[in-house]
Design a protein around this motif. Structure first.
Motif, PDB file in Angstrom:
ATOM      1  N   ARG A  31       0.851  -1.180   0.000  1.00  0.00           N
ATOM      2  CA  ARG A  31       0.000   0.000   0.000  1.00  0.00           C
ATOM      3  C   ARG A  31       0.892   1.236   0.000  1.00  0.00           C
ATOM      4  NH1 ARG A  31      -5.377   1.309   2.187  1.00  0.00           N
ATOM      5  NH2 ARG A  31      -5.659  -0.951   2.404  1.00  0.00           N
ATOM      6  N   GLY A  32       0.424   2.295  -0.608  1.00  0.00           N
ATOM      7  CA  GLY A  32       1.186   3.528  -0.651  1.00  0.00           C
ATOM      8  C   GLY A  32       0.282   4.733  -0.819  1.00  0.00           C
ATOM      9  N   GLU A  33       0.864   5.905  -0.689  1.00  0.00           N
ATOM     10  CA  GLU A  33       0.091   7.140  -0.844  1.00  0.00           C
ATOM     11  C   GLU A  33       0.957   8.153  -1.583  1.00  0.00           C
ATOM     12  OE1 GLU A  33      -2.873  10.008   1.814  1.00  0.00           O
ATOM     13  OE2 GLU A  33      -1.731   8.362   2.736  1.00  0.00           O
ATOM     14  N   LEU A  34       0.338   8.863  -2.538  1.00  0.00           N
ATOM     15  CA  LEU A  34       1.057   9.796  -3.400  1.00  0.00           C
ATOM     16  C   LEU A  34       0.494  11.203  -3.272  1.00  0.00           C
ATOM     17  CD1 LEU A  34       1.200   7.714  -6.717  1.00  0.00           C
ATOM     18  CD2 LEU A  34       2.946   7.837  -4.939  1.00  0.00           C
ATOM     19  N   LEU A  35       1.349  12.166  -3.560  1.00  0.00           N
ATOM     20  CA  LEU A  35       0.941  13.561  -3.738  1.00  0.00           C
ATOM     21  C   LEU A  35       1.286  13.926  -5.173  1.00  0.00           C
ATOM     22  CD1 LEU A  35       2.219  15.198  -0.405  1.00  0.00           C
ATOM     23  CD2 LEU A  35      -0.090  14.394  -0.952  1.00  0.00           C
ATOM     24  N   LEU A  36       0.273  14.016  -6.021  1.00  0.00           N
ATOM     25  CA  LEU A  36       0.517  14.170  -7.452  1.00  0.00           C
ATOM     26  C   LEU A  36       1.240  15.464  -7.800  1.00  0.00           C
ATOM     27  CD1 LEU A  36      -2.644  12.744  -9.269  1.00  0.00           C
ATOM     28  CD2 LEU A  36      -0.423  11.686  -8.873  1.00  0.00           C
ATOM     29  N   ASP A  37       1.036  16.511  -7.021  1.00  0.00           N
ATOM     30  CA  ASP A  37       1.652  17.799  -7.337  1.00  0.00           C
ATOM     31  C   ASP A  37       3.000  17.973  -6.633  1.00  0.00           C
ATOM     32  OD1 ASP A  37       0.482  17.823  -4.874  1.00  0.00           O
ATOM     33  OD2 ASP A  37      -0.293  19.868  -5.008  1.00  0.00           O
ATOM     34  N   HIS A  38       3.588  16.877  -6.144  1.00  0.00           N
ATOM     35  CA  HIS A  38       4.879  16.923  -5.467  1.00  0.00           C
ATOM     36  C   HIS A  38       5.828  15.905  -6.092  1.00  0.00           C
ATOM     37  CE1 HIS A  38       2.549  19.174  -2.539  1.00  0.00           C
ATOM     38  NE2 HIS A  38       3.636  19.425  -1.833  1.00  0.00           N
ATOM     39  N   TYR A  39       7.084  15.993  -5.673  1.00  0.00           N
ATOM     40  CA  TYR A  39       8.112  15.029  -6.067  1.00  0.00           C
ATOM     41  C   TYR A  39       8.643  14.360  -4.817  1.00  0.00           C
ATOM     42  CZ  TYR A  39       8.211  17.271 -10.665  1.00  0.00           C
ATOM     43  OH  TYR A  39       7.881  17.765 -11.887  1.00  0.00           O
ATOM     44  N   MET A  40       9.058  13.096  -4.952  1.00  0.00           N
ATOM     45  CA  MET A  40       9.640  12.377  -3.825  1.00  0.00           C
ATOM     46  C   MET A  40      11.160  12.524  -3.903  1.00  0.00           C
ATOM     47  SD  MET A  40       9.251   8.407  -2.590  1.00  0.00           S
ATOM     48  CE  MET A  40       7.615   8.696  -1.894  1.00  0.00           C
ATOM     49  N   ALA A  41      11.762  13.000  -2.801  1.00  0.00           N
ATOM     50  CA  ALA A  41      13.205  13.205  -2.739  1.00  0.00           C
ATOM     51  C   ALA A  41      13.795  12.329  -1.645  1.00  0.00           C
ATOM     52  CB  ALA A  41      13.525  14.676  -2.468  1.00  0.00           C
ATOM     53  N   MET A  42      14.848  11.576  -1.993  1.00  0.00           N
ATOM     54  CA  MET A  42      15.520  10.702  -1.032  1.00  0.00           C
ATOM     55  C   MET A  42      16.922  11.219  -0.792  1.00  0.00           C
ATOM     56  SD  MET A  42      14.049   7.109  -2.493  1.00  0.00           S
ATOM     57  CE  MET A  42      13.848   7.838  -4.122  1.00  0.00           C
ATOM     58  N   SER A  43      17.287  11.323   0.448  1.00  0.00           N
ATOM     59  CA  SER A  43      18.554  11.944   0.847  1.00  0.00           C
ATOM     60  C   SER A  43      19.734  11.063   0.481  1.00  0.00           C
ATOM     61  CB  SER A  43      18.555  12.218   2.352  1.00  0.00           C
ATOM     62  OG  SER A  43      19.831  12.627   2.771  1.00  0.00           O
ATOM     63  N   PRO A  44      20.855  11.671   0.060  1.00  0.00           N
ATOM     64  CA  PRO A  44      22.071  10.893  -0.221  1.00  0.00           C
ATOM     65  C   PRO A  44      22.818  10.478   1.043  1.00  0.00           C
ATOM     66  CG  PRO A  44      22.493  13.226  -0.566  1.00  0.00           C
ATOM     67  CD  PRO A  44      21.025  13.117  -0.233  1.00  0.00           C
ATOM     68  N   GLY A  45      22.344  10.896   2.198  1.00  0.00           N
ATOM     69  CA  GLY A  45      23.012  10.569   3.454  1.00  0.00           C
ATOM     70  C   GLY A  45      23.260  11.801   4.291  1.00  0.00           C
ATOM     71  N   GLU A  46      23.503  12.913   3.655  1.00  0.00           N
ATOM     72  CA  GLU A  46      23.698  14.184   4.343  1.00  0.00           C
ATOM     73  C   GLU A  46      22.510  15.088   4.056  1.00  0.00           C
ATOM     74  OE1 GLU A  46      27.369  15.885   3.205  1.00  0.00           O
ATOM     75  OE2 GLU A  46      28.598  14.210   3.947  1.00  0.00           O
ATOM     76  N   GLU A  47      21.822  15.515   5.107  1.00  0.00           N
ATOM     77  CA  GLU A  47      20.630  16.327   4.949  1.00  0.00           C
ATOM     78  C   GLU A  47      21.012  17.765   4.582  1.00  0.00           C
ATOM     79  OE1 GLU A  47      17.724  15.004   5.058  1.00  0.00           O
ATOM     80  OE2 GLU A  47      18.317  13.031   5.845  1.00  0.00           O
ATOM     81  N   ASP A  48      20.161  18.385   3.781  1.00  0.00           N
ATOM     82  CA  ASP A  48      20.323  19.788   3.401  1.00  0.00           C
ATOM     83  C   ASP A  48      19.158  20.565   4.023  1.00  0.00           C
ATOM     84  OD1 ASP A  48      20.488  22.293   2.217  1.00  0.00           O
ATOM     85  OD2 ASP A  48      21.221  21.513   0.316  1.00  0.00           O
ATOM     86  N   SER A  49      19.475  21.550   4.844  1.00  0.00           N
ATOM     87  CA  SER A  49      18.435  22.292   5.557  1.00  0.00           C
ATOM     88  C   SER A  49      17.524  23.068   4.609  1.00  0.00           C
ATOM     89  CB  SER A  49      19.076  23.256   6.572  1.00  0.00           C
ATOM     90  OG  SER A  49      19.947  24.162   5.904  1.00  0.00           O
ATOM     91  N   GLN A  50      18.018  23.378   3.402  1.00  0.00           N
ATOM     92  CA  GLN A  50      17.199  24.139   2.451  1.00  0.00           C
ATOM     93  C   GLN A  50      16.167  23.268   1.736  1.00  0.00           C
ATOM     94  OE1 GLN A  50      19.779  26.242  -0.217  1.00  0.00           O
ATOM     95  NE2 GLN A  50      20.729  27.485   1.395  1.00  0.00           N
ATOM     96  N   VAL A  51      16.352  21.961   1.814  1.00  0.00           N
ATOM     97  CA  VAL A  51      15.405  21.034   1.180  1.00  0.00           C
ATOM     98  C   VAL A  51      14.379  20.638   2.233  1.00  0.00           C
ATOM     99  CG1 VAL A  51      15.113  18.848  -0.013  1.00  0.00           C
ATOM    100  CG2 VAL A  51      17.183  20.209  -0.394  1.00  0.00           C
TER     101      VAL A  51
END
Length: 679
Positions: free
Chosen positions: A411-431
């Motif tokens: 099961r899953g849930e989507l937001l059609l007007d958004h994009y899914m972003a996965m972190s490379p390991g280091e978080e960016d505060s601006q994202v």
């Protein structure tokens, strides 16, 4: 070049000649008869086509025929005005026959023909062509979506889908061309009227000024020729205009126009009685002489009687048979069979995700599903069953559910007007965005807006759109449950495919010594551990070698895995790179081998609960340590216990691969990162 092709080219050259060079009256007569014959042939072909695409050359042919008729008008006008009224026998005969000694009456009849063509036929055909083109183009996305749905459902093949798409494109091209070609018909009608007026006006001028004829004689002479010329031009034009209307208003059917008209117009014999009585009363209560209305009324009533007599009994028989069939179907136990069927794979989504599947709104989910099935056929070597896609109002608007054989597995849930972003390991505060979990692999992720997308990509985030999220999730779910989706029907399909190229090999395996069920179990066990079954020749060679020795499908699967050692080695290692594994100590392997119990139904592991729990806990700790070191977890053990180790940890670590030493190629470098010890 074929004779027919040469004839068409000569026809086009003849049109050019008619526009430039004066033609003898004999040739003009011949071309006039050709024009009438061609128009008659066109309308007959139009009446006998079942659908418009059977006469797909009609728009181009309409242009050529119109040009030919205008060229003929130029030649006849030149003959009428330049040869002192000698325009040939055909024009004079038509004019004399219609005029009948009265130029005014003949001219009125000609005007009526022009009005019928221009106001009724041509105007209507132009409007229908325009509307037909617009509706055909508007319906294209829906037709394309229907084809994609049928292809995804397995109702049609790729070849049939291509043919349907090609037909839709041809229909759009045809009706678009007809919309433009109908303008030529309208222009031709206007040109005909102008040419007639010019012939009369300049004919009077030439007759009175150059030939010295009085006004009455000049009017009789040139009106007769003008009416004759107009008739030989307008009659073919009227036929072609009518053919245009027939083509663009013709719906696809099983018969030609004559068959459809007679079948549908006289489909209700009782209406003939009503028409007959009405005509009889018209003759009885009005001053119209009674014999003719009475004769027509008798003909209508007789036709209704005979047709009703012929159709009544077959219709009653058909209705009785239909009712009986419906009753038998309703009473039979099989009438509810369709209600209990379960689809192998289902994808259900809330109403908010409808744009994903609606091609009119830019959705490409159906195309993605087709590509998923092709991709999995290449990766796994099996044909994934049809994936049913449907909306479910019981789900949340942005929610979707994946079912395997009727049971929800993801099961899953989507937001059609958004994009899914996965972190490379280091978080960016601006994202910044909405916290979520990537559904396919369970990784932490964010739903970000369009404005943040560029910043996230710059920061090294993996950014994907909602359709890609769904596609990835669906692909991984099917891979995970591929062993359940490979039933006997799918196994038979693979066997028959292999038989085409390796018939002798297939005969050595099935039906003896192994049945289709045994083969299906082996293939399913391979898929359960993520081993593709695409290399069927090697699998069947192994089954042919060891199938005579044992019928134990677990043991046969182990032999097959060893035969696929090169494939398995490349699956878990990269060229030139070592394989990092967790191994089993000698005591652990001895503990497992000693606990194997042999029965007539096969072998099974009989460890005590304490031993099993201790072994699983040690294995989980080693796997966690291995993952922390940045290596993909793999367990390596001896061939004798591999199958039992897999069964032991499957419930707790289903995705951890368990390999044996015999499944690795000699050149593979193995490095142990930990050891599981026995209790």
């Amino acid at each position: 070049m074929a004779f027919r092709d040469l004839t068409v080219l000569l026809g086009v050259v003849t049109i050019v000649i008619m526009l430039i060079i004066p033609l003898p009256t004999g040739i003009i007569d011949f071309l006039i008869i050709i024009n009438i014959s061609l128009a008659l042939l066109i309308i007959l072909v139009a009446m006998n086509t079942k659908e418009a695409l059977q006469f797909s050359i009609f728009p181009t042919l309409l242009l050529l025929v119109t040009l030919f008729r205008l060229g003929l008008n130029v030649s006849t006008t030149r003959a009428i005005l330049g040869n002192h009224g000698d325009a040939g026998n055909v024009i004079e005969t038509f004019g004399d026959f219609v005029v009948g000694g009265n130029a005014l009456v003949g001219f009125v009849i000609f005007i009526i023909l022009v009005v019928i063509q221009f106001i009724v036929i041509t105007k209507g055909a132009e409007r229908v062509s325009e509307v037909g083109a617009r509706f055909t183009l508007d319906a294209m996305p829906g037709k394309q979506m229907s084809i994609d749905a049928d292809l995804n459902a397995g109702m049609i093949s790729d070849t049939e889908a291509k043919e349907r798409r090609k037909k839709i494109e041809q229909e759009a091209d045809f009706y678009g061309s007809m919309d433009g070609a109908s303008k030529f018909v309208k222009g031709d009608a206007i040109a005909g009227i102008v040419i007639v007026l010019m012939n009369i006006i300049f004919g009077l001028v030439i007759g009175m000024m150059q030939e010295g004829l009085p006004l009455g004689a000049a009017a009789d002479k040139y009106t007769l020729l003008t009416v004759g010329d107009g008739l030989v031009s307008q009659i073919p034009a009227l036929l072609v205009s009518t053919a245009t209307g027939i083509i663009v208003t013709r719906a696809a059917s099983e018969g030609n126009l004559g068959h459809d008209v007679t079948r549908q117009l006289f489909a209700y014999p009782k209406m003939l009685y009503v028409a007959g009585i009405t005509i009889f009363l018209l003759g009885a209560v009005t001053p119209i002489e009674w014999p003719i209305p009475t004769l027509v009324a008798i003909m209508l009533c007789a036709g209704g009687y005979f047709m009703g007599r012929q159709e009544h009994k077959p219709q009653e028989d058909d209705n009785a048979e239909e009712r009986q069939a419906e009753e038998e179907e309703f009473r039979s136990p099989e009438s509810v069979v369709s209600l209990i069927s379960v689809d192998p794979v289902e994808f259900e989504f809330g109403y908010g995700l409808i744009p994903l599947a609606d091609a009119n709104q830019g959705g490409d989910l159906l195309d993605r599903v087709v590509m998923i099935r092709r991709q999995l056929a290449i990766e796994l070597g099996m044909v994934v069953p049809v994936i049913r896609i449907r909306d479910n109002i019981q789900l949340k608007p942005g929610e979707y559910v994946i079912k395997v054989k009727g049971n929800e597995v993801a099961r899953g849930e989507l937001l059609l007007d958004h994009y899914m972003a996965m972190s490379p390991g280091e978080e960016d505060s601006q994202v910044t965005g909405i916290d979520t979990i990537e559904p396919a692999f369970g990784l932490p992720a964010l739903w970000i807006s369009e404005e943040v997308k560029e910043q996230a990509e710059y920061a090294g985030y993996t950014v994907v759109d909602p359709p890609s999220v769904v596609s990835t999730h669906l692909t991984e779910v099917i891979k995970r449950y591929a062993h359940e989706l490979l039933g006997r029907g799918e196994a038979k399909q693979l066997v028959e495919h292999l038989r085409k190229s390796y018939s002798a090999l297939v005969e050595d395996v099935t039906p003896e010594p192994l049945g289709l069920g045994d083969i299906q179990k082996v293939l399913s066990r391979l898929l359960r551990e993520k081993v593709p079954v695409r290399n069927l020749p090697v699998i069947f060679e192994t089954l042919a070698d060891y199938g005579q020795m044992t019928k134990d499908t677990d043991l046969l699967t182990e032999y097959v895995r060893q035969s696929l050692s090169r494939q398995i080695s490349s699956q878990f290692t990269e060229a030139g790179q070592p394989m990092f594994v967790v191994t089993l100590s000698g005591s652990a392997e001895k503990m497992i081998s000693d606990a194997v119990q042999q029965t007539e139904h096969g072998n099974f592991l009989a460890l005590s609960p304490e031993q099993s729990q201790d072994f699983v806990e040690q294995t989980m700790k080693e796997m966690e340590r291995m993952q922390q070191g940045g290596h993909a977890p793999v367990i390596l053990c001896s061939p004798a216990v591999r199958m039992y180790v897999r069964h032991l940890i499957e419930r707790y670590m289903p995705h951890i691969p368990v390999l044996s030493y015999n499944e690795l190629e000699p050149e593979v470098e193995v490095q142990s990162t930990g050891v599981v010890k026995g209790s």
